[in-house]
Design a protein around this motif. Structure first.
Motif, short mmCIF file in Angstrom:
data_model
loop_
_atom_site.label_atom_id
_atom_site.label_comp_id
_atom_site.label_asym_id
_atom_site.label_seq_id
_atom_site.Cartn_x
_atom_site.Cartn_y
_atom_site.Cartn_z
N LEU A 12 0.82 -1.21 0.00
CA LEU A 12 0.00 0.00 0.00
C LEU A 12 0.86 1.26 0.00
N ASP A 13 2.07 1.16 0.58
CA ASP A 13 2.97 2.31 0.58
C ASP A 13 3.94 2.29 -0.61
N GLY A 14 3.69 1.45 -1.60
CA GLY A 14 4.36 1.54 -2.89
C GLY A 14 5.64 0.75 -3.08
N PHE A 15 5.90 -0.25 -2.26
CA PHE A 15 7.15 -0.99 -2.35
C PHE A 15 6.94 -2.40 -2.91
N ILE A 16 7.93 -2.87 -3.69
CA ILE A 16 7.88 -4.22 -4.25
C ILE A 16 8.66 -5.21 -3.37
N GLU A 17 9.50 -4.68 -2.52
CA GLU A 17 10.20 -5.50 -1.52
C GLU A 17 10.47 -4.60 -0.32
N ASP A 18 10.62 -5.23 0.85
CA ASP A 18 10.84 -4.43 2.04
C ASP A 18 12.32 -4.03 2.18
N GLU A 19 12.66 -3.38 3.28
CA GLU A 19 14.03 -2.87 3.46
C GLU A 19 15.09 -3.96 3.50
N ASP A 20 14.67 -5.21 3.80
CA ASP A 20 15.61 -6.33 3.81
C ASP A 20 15.65 -7.07 2.48
N GLY A 21 14.91 -6.56 1.49
CA GLY A 21 14.87 -7.20 0.19
C GLY A 21 13.87 -8.34 0.11
N ALA A 22 13.07 -8.53 1.17
CA ALA A 22 12.10 -9.62 1.20
C ALA A 22 10.79 -9.20 0.54
N PHE A 23 10.12 -10.16 -0.06
CA PHE A 23 8.80 -9.93 -0.63
C PHE A 23 7.89 -11.11 -0.32
N ASP A 24 8.11 -11.73 0.85
CA ASP A 24 7.32 -12.87 1.27
C ASP A 24 5.90 -12.50 1.64
N TRP A 25 5.59 -11.23 1.61
CA TRP A 25 4.25 -10.74 1.89
C TRP A 25 3.38 -10.66 0.64
N LEU A 26 3.94 -11.07 -0.51
CA LEU A 26 3.16 -11.04 -1.75
C LEU A 26 1.98 -11.99 -1.65
N PRO A 27 0.94 -11.74 -2.44
CA PRO A 27 -0.30 -12.50 -2.28
C PRO A 27 -0.17 -13.95 -2.70
#
Length: 187
Positions: A12-27
């Motif tokens: 929602l805040d516009g990021f494709i990965e978090d500050e650690d480079g993780a994207f395990d929150w993808l749907p």
């Protein structure tokens, strides 16, 4: 002339990965996955940056991914079908079929690809997409906005570039993910 589409999952805040480079929150939502599969089926060429290509190539090189479910098998088949162009200064050779490596992003070459294509092209990778935005090549943006705030990381859209967009469609998924489809106003 084919369109160049930039689809991406963003928080929602516009990021494709978090500050650690993780994207395990993808749907993991089946409907969102099916929408990605339908988009993949509609394109004839994928333009990828090296990092995204390395991750996505597993859909061809790791048969266990397709074996997870019928939906995963459909996505794997859809991903294998298009031609792929990977932009990389370090990758020597592709790991998948129907793939070629280009050392640098050339906007004129992409314009030629679009003009000759009978099916749309998809561009993946935020850094590569930023170059395409700067060159005025993006015809459609598809943002899959996830109901999560990650607080920082890698932005899904380019910074330092202004692109006026017009909302052309929207879709809400049961999971709370919203697909927003935009077209540049200057188009």
């Amino acid at each position: 002339m084919a369109d160049l589409i930039y689809p991406t999952n963003v928080s929602l805040d516009g990021f494709i990965e978090d500050e650690d480079g993780a994207f395990d929150w993808l749907p993991g939502d089946d409907d969102v996955f099916a929408a990605h599969t339908a988009l993949m089926r509609s394109v004839g060429t994928l333009l990828y940056g090296r990092r995204l290509y390395a991750m996505m190539s597993a859909w061809e090189t790791d048969p266990s991914l397709a074996g997870r479910s019928p939906a995963a098998a459909e996505f794997a088949a859809a991903w294998r079908a298009p031609a792929k162009v990977v932009y990389s200064t370090s990758q020597a050779a592709p790991s998948t079929a129907n793939t070629r490596i280009e050392r640098a992003f050339d906007p004129d070459h992409v314009r030629t690809l679009k003009a000759a294509a009978d099916r749309d092209l998809l561009i993946g990778g935020a850094d590569l997409a930023a170059q395409a935005f700067a060159a005025g090549l993006i015809d459609e943006v598809q943002l899959y906005v996830l109901p999560i705030v990650v607080g920082g990381g890698k932005a899904g859209l380019p910074t330092g570039i202004r692109v006026d967009l017009e909302l052309v469609d929207q879709r809400r998924f049961d999971s709370g993910v919203v697909l927003l489809r935009y077209s540049p106003r200057s188009r």
